[in-house]
Structure formats: structure tokens, C-alpha cells
Design a protein around this motif. Structure first.
Motif, short mmCIF file in Angstrom:
data_model
loop_
_atom_site.label_atom_id
_atom_site.label_comp_id
_atom_site.label_asym_id
_atom_site.label_seq_id
_atom_site.Cartn_x
_atom_site.Cartn_y
_atom_site.Cartn_z
N VAL A 102 -5.61 -4.85 11.92
CA VAL A 102 -4.42 -5.49 11.33
C VAL A 102 -4.42 -5.28 9.81
N PHE A 103 -5.59 -5.49 9.19
CA PHE A 103 -5.70 -5.27 7.74
C PHE A 103 -5.42 -3.81 7.39
N LEU A 104 -5.99 -2.91 8.20
CA LEU A 104 -5.85 -1.48 7.92
C LEU A 104 -4.40 -1.02 8.03
N MET A 105 -3.74 -1.39 9.11
CA MET A 105 -2.37 -0.92 9.34
C MET A 105 -1.41 -1.49 8.29
N THR A 106 -1.63 -2.76 7.91
CA THR A 106 -0.79 -3.37 6.87
C THR A 106 -0.99 -2.63 5.54
N GLY A 107 -2.25 -2.32 5.23
CA GLY A 107 -2.56 -1.59 4.00
C GLY A 107 -1.96 -0.20 3.99
N ALA A 108 -2.03 0.48 5.13
CA ALA A 108 -1.45 1.83 5.23
C ALA A 108 0.06 1.80 5.06
N LEU A 109 0.70 0.79 5.64
CA LEU A 109 2.16 0.65 5.51
C LEU A 109 2.57 0.42 4.05
N LEU A 110 1.82 -0.41 3.35
CA LEU A 110 2.11 -0.67 1.94
C LEU A 110 1.91 0.60 1.11
N ALA A 111 0.86 1.36 1.42
CA ALA A 111 0.57 2.58 0.66
C ALA A 111 1.65 3.63 0.84
N VAL A 112 2.10 3.83 2.08
CA VAL A 112 3.06 4.91 2.36
C VAL A 112 4.45 4.58 1.81
N THR A 113 4.75 3.29 1.65
CA THR A 113 6.08 2.89 1.14
C THR A 113 6.07 2.58 -0.37
N SER A 114 4.89 2.62 -0.99
CA SER A 114 4.79 2.24 -2.40
C SER A 114 5.59 3.17 -3.31
N ARG A 115 5.61 4.44 -3.00
CA ARG A 115 6.31 5.40 -3.86
C ARG A 115 7.83 5.18 -3.80
N ALA A 116 8.34 5.00 -2.59
CA ALA A 116 9.79 4.75 -2.45
C ALA A 116 10.18 3.43 -3.09
N ALA A 117 9.27 2.45 -3.01
CA ALA A 117 9.56 1.13 -3.60
C ALA A 117 9.29 1.10 -5.10
N LYS A 118 8.73 2.20 -5.63
CA LYS A 118 8.38 2.28 -7.06
C LYS A 118 7.53 1.08 -7.48
N SER A 119 6.45 0.85 -6.71
CA SER A 119 5.58 -0.31 -6.97
C SER A 119 4.10 0.10 -6.86
N PHE A 120 3.42 0.17 -8.00
CA PHE A 120 1.98 0.44 -7.96
C PHE A 120 1.21 -0.82 -7.52
N GLU A 121 1.87 -2.00 -7.64
CA GLU A 121 1.24 -3.23 -7.14
C GLU A 121 0.99 -3.17 -5.64
N MET A 122 1.88 -2.46 -4.91
CA MET A 122 1.69 -2.30 -3.47
C MET A 122 0.44 -1.49 -3.16
N ILE A 123 0.12 -0.53 -4.05
CA ILE A 123 -1.11 0.25 -3.87
C ILE A 123 -2.33 -0.65 -4.06
N ILE A 124 -2.27 -1.55 -5.07
CA ILE A 124 -3.39 -2.47 -5.32
C ILE A 124 -3.62 -3.37 -4.11
N ILE A 125 -2.52 -3.95 -3.57
CA ILE A 125 -2.65 -4.82 -2.38
C ILE A 125 -3.16 -4.02 -1.20
N SER A 126 -2.68 -2.79 -1.06
CA SER A 126 -3.14 -1.92 0.02
C SER A 126 -4.64 -1.69 -0.06
#
Length: 501
Positions: A102-126
Motif C-alpha cells: 500500500v505504501f509502495l503503490m501510493t508512493g509510485a502514484l505520487l511520483a508518476v503524477t508529480s511532473r504533471a502536477a508541477k509539485s516536487f513536494e509530491m516527490i518528497i512524500i513519495s
């Protein structure tokens, strides 16, 4: 008899592959994939801040955010190590590994969408979530393997956790090549590619049994334990193996799972706990991860072209993977102490040679090649000893009630020291220059001395035999009746009586 042995080996191997693919492989993989996209993500951070607030970050500010992205993985791992114990007690070893995704898949989802969302904070949470996933895997998987393997294969099967971690490093280096996912348009897919091993685990691991020791000792389900043993061994259960688990059940009967702080006040596990803490800390303080930092610099000094260094760097991951496989093959022949001491001694030697080579690289033309050789030999020595054996020890030297807490402490020490080393190493380089590996050499030497003086051999021994060895240290100078009373519990008649109630 040959057919049941084949069945045993096949089931055990498949279980190890299913658990390891989405388990400790993630630790090595998520460390390695962060090297390739460094400049791309730093550019992304700068562009994001510029678009949001119309600010141009200074270089040191971009580096600071990047350092947080990289280092936060260790703090996530520390959190994972702390929650791994309660999760294994409540849900079991196998289910804990499955839920961990669950942690892994949530992190992967945040990472793959971080660029489109223009959010480096999503990478940190990921990275925090992926760190939690790795922290849980690094604790639970060796426990699951150690409790599921027969005694004569316990070390080799538990050691396969290190093999998967090393394979993850190598795989991450390969996937991070510019020709695959290490290019500017694909870095977000590289960060999210860790979801694939997790998906493989989710599809395969449910088909394999839970840890037999967990089923009998924690849940009290003797029939489920026997069925699990029968599946894992591919033949009828050996009475000697079942009796050993029953002995441990008798020892821990009526005891609730231990809490980490309780182990610190329990004299009967004092030296077991000290050993696990020292060796887990030494695994990160020995400088193996830091040697990767120097790899690119040393390869460049040796005359290797910049565009070729990424391919040579794969050799470092391959080195550790090969060494872990060799350790896996040798650990049941040579023993745990031999592999640990041998690894630390060799690392001490190579750290000294590396320091000499760095000191003279501008005076002697062939010294950069010596430095390059030291990088590979240092990693080989690490893989042959500390990388593999460290994860086996808590399974072998603690009973079922104390084991999850012991893994929480060991994992916490490992992740905390990984974070400290990662933060301190740049300062060591700037202050000590070519002598920056002298502290690592000292750690390796002190670890060798500790293992030689205080860690008994555990190869092929039952828990009661290993406990007797440690009791000589734990109760040194006290009445030896303490030891004999402990051993008296293990008499078969008392065990059978306890389990029949």
C-alpha cells in the motif's frame, strides 16, 4: 526420498523469489534509481519554484531540496522499521509483506503524477512512503525467511534478503541508464517503476504459506503449522524440526510479544541486543554506501569518458550482487562469525589502501587505477560479510516473543545510521579530503574485534544452544543455576505437556 527433497527446494525457492521481488529488492532499487535523474529533478525544482513564485533559486537552495528528497528515504525507512514489529505480530509475516505494498503503490502514484502536477513536494512524500515500504521489508522479510527455512538452510535462505537488495541496486542502475528510463522525458516513470516488483509480489506471494513458527507459537495453530511445514518441505514433517518449534513455544508460552524498551532492561538478552545493535550500526557506518559517492570521481580520474561512466558504475552494483551470492553459498559452510570478520577485516585493508591511493593519485600515474580497484574490492568485501549476515542474526539469537522487537531495534539502528552517514559524509569529504575513509576503516576494525570477542557462532544451532552460549556472557559471575533452569524448560516431556494443554 529424492522427489520430496526436490519438491521442498522448489517450494522454498519460489516462496523466497515471490517475497524478495517486492521485498528487500525495493531497498536497493530505490537507492540506485536516484542517481540518474539528479540534474533533471534539480531543474524541475528550479522551474517549479520559478513558475509558482517567480523566484530563481540559488544553487545551494536547489541542492538542499535535492538532499531532502534523497535523505528523507532514510527517515521513511526508520518509520517503517518501527512499525514493522507491531504489524508482524498482528497480521503475520506474509500478510505484513503484502499490506506493505500500500505504501509502495501510493508512493509510485505520487511520483508518476508529480511532473504533471508541477509539485516536487509530491516527490518528497513519495520518497517517505517508499522508505516506509523498504523499512518494513528489511525487517519482515529476513524474519519470514528465517522462520520458514529448515535449520541447515536457515542462514542461506535468510541471506537471500541481501542478495535481493544487491540485485535491486544493480537493476536500478540498469533501468536508470539514459537509453532506458534515465533520460529527461522519463525520470518520473523511473521513480514510479518500483511499482512493478511490488505488483509481482502481490500476484505471487498469496499462494505460499505463512511462517510455520508464527502459526504455532503466535497463533497456537499446530495443524496450520504442520501443513505449512509440509508444503515448504515437500514431504512429511520431521519430528525433530517440529519438536524444536514446540520447545520454543514452551519457552514463550504465556508470554506476550516483547516491546523494544523491555529488551534493554532484560539481562537474559543483554549481549544479544548489544550484538545486533553494534553490527546493524556497523553495516551502515562502514562506508559502503559512501564508496559509491567516490565511484564517478575515481573513474573520471582513471581516464574513463564521462558518457561511459554510467556503464562502469553498473559494475559496482554487479560486484555487490555477485559477492552476496557467494556469501549465500559459503555461509552454511564457513559460519556467520567467519564471514562477518572476514568481510570487516578486508574492508579495513581496502580502506587503508584507498586512502593511500587517493593521497598519491596526483604523483603516480597508475594510482587512479588502484583507487578504482579498491572500490570494487571494498564492495565485494562488504557483500561477502556484513551485507548478508547482519540480517540473519536477529532471527537466530532471539526467541519468537522478542524477535519482532529485536528487528525493530536493529532496523532503527540501520536506518538512523544510514541517515547520519548520508548527511555527514559530504562534511567528512570537505574536512578530511583524501583521509575521509579513515573513520570507516576504524569502524570496520572495531567491528572485527567485537565479533571475534563477543559473538558466538550460530551456524546449524538451535535457539536453546545459542541462548546457552550467550548466557555465559549475560550471567557471567552469577549462579550458573540460571542457565540450567532455562535449559530445563526444553526437556521434551515438559514441552509435550505444555503443548497438550
Amino acid at each position: 526420498m529424492s522427489h520430496p527433497q526436490q519438491g521442498s527446494t522448489l517450494t522454498l525457492v519460489l516462496m523466497v523469489v515471490a517475497a524478495g521481488t517486492g521485498g528487500t529488492l525495493q531497498y536497493g532499487y530505490n537507492l540506485a534509481i536516484m542517481n540518474a535523474p539528479t540534474t533533471y529533478i534539480q531543474t524541475f525544482i528550479n522551474e517549479t519554484v520559478l513558475q509558482r513564485w517567480d523566484l530563481q533559486l540559488e544553487d545551494y537552495e536547489v541542492t538542499l531540496v535535492w538532499t531532502i528528497i534523497v535523505s528523507i528515504f532514510s527517515l521513511g525507512g526508520l518509520a517503517g522499521a518501527l512499525i514493522a514489529g507491531p504489524m508482524t505480530i498482528r497480521f503475520g509475516r506474509k500478510k505484513c509483506l503484502l499490506m506493505n505494498n500500500v505504501f509502495l503503490m501510493t508512493g509510485a502514484l505520487l511520483a508518476v503524477t508529480s511532473r504533471a502536477a508541477k509539485s516536487f513536494e509530491m516527490i518528497i512524500i513519495s520518497r517517505v512512503l517508499v522508505g516506509i515500504n523498504s523499512g518494513i521489508s528489511m525487517n519482515v522479510q529476513p524474519m519470514y525467511f528465517g522462520e520458514s527455512a529448515p535449520k541447515h538452510l536457515r542462514g542461506a535462505v535468510s541471506l537471500s534478503s541481501a542478495v535481493f537488495a544487491a540485485f535491486g541496486v544493480m537493476l536500478g542502475q540498469v533501468v536508470g541508464l539514459r537509453e532506458i528510463l534515465g533520460s529527461e522525458p522519463c525520470w518520473q516513470y523511473l521513480l514510479a517503476s518500483n511499482a512493478i516488483p511490488g505488483l509481482i509480489q502481490l500476484l505471487t506471494l498469496p499462494w505460499f504459506p505463512e511462517s510455520p513458527r508464527y502459526l504455532l507459537i503466535d497463533r497456537g495453530d499446530k495443524e496450520a503449522c504442520i501443513n505449512a511445514l509440509r508444503r515448504l518441505r515437500g514431504c512429511e514433517v520431521q519430528s525433530s524440526e517440529l519438536n524444536e518449534i514446540l520447545e520454543e513455544q514452551a519457552q514463550t508460552k504465556g508470554m506476550r510479544p516483547r516491546r523494544p524498551w523491555e529488551l534493554f532492561t532484560d539481562r537474559s538478552v543483554r549481549w544479544q541486543l548489544i550484538s545486533v545493535m553494534v553490527i546493524s550500526s556497523a553495516m551502515q557506518l562502514c562506508g559502503n554506501d559512501s564508496i559509491y559517492f567516490y565511484a564517478s570521481y575515481v573513474f573520471k580520474e582513471a581516464g574513463i569518458a564521462d558518457d561511459q561512466i554510467q556503464y562502469i558504475t553498473i559494475g559496482t552494483g554487479t560486484c555487490e550482487f555477485t559477492a552476496c551470492i557467494m556469501c549465500n553459498l559459503l555461509v552454511e559452510r564457513k559460519g556467520r562469525r567467519f564471514m562477518l570478520m572476514g568481510g570487516f577485516i578486508l574492508m579495513t585493508v581496502w580502506a587503508v589502501v584507498f586512502t593511500i591511493a587517493l593521497s598519491f593519485e596526483h604523483y603516480i600515474s597508475w594510482m587512479p587505477y588502484v583507487s578504482m580497484a579498491c572500490i570494487f574490492t571494498y564492495i565485494l568485501s562488504f557483500g561477502m560479510g556484513p551485507a548478508g549476515v547482519t540480517g540473519v542474526l536477529p532471527t537466530e539469537i532471539f526467541n519468537q516473543a522478542a524477535r519482532p522487537a529485536a528487528y525493530m531495534i536493529a532496523g532503527s539502528m540501520m536506518w538512523l545510521n544510514l541517515f547520519i552517514t548520508g548527511m555527514a559524509f559530504p562534511f567528512l569529504v570537505s574536512e578530511l579530503n583524501q583521509y575521509c575513509f579513515v573513520p570507516f576503516a576504524a569502524v570496520c576494525l572495531l567491528s572485527t574485534i567485537y565479533v571475534g570477542l563477543f559473538l558466538p557462532e550460530t551456524k546449524g544451532k538451535s535457539l536453546s544452544a545459542i541462548t546457552s552460549e550467550f548466557n555465559k556472557l549475560n550471567f557471567k559471575g552469577l549462579d550458573q543455576n540460571v542457565t540450567s533452569q532455562t535449559e530445563a524448560q526444553y526437556q521434551l516431556g515438559e514441552v509435550c505437556h505444555s503443548t497438550s494443554l
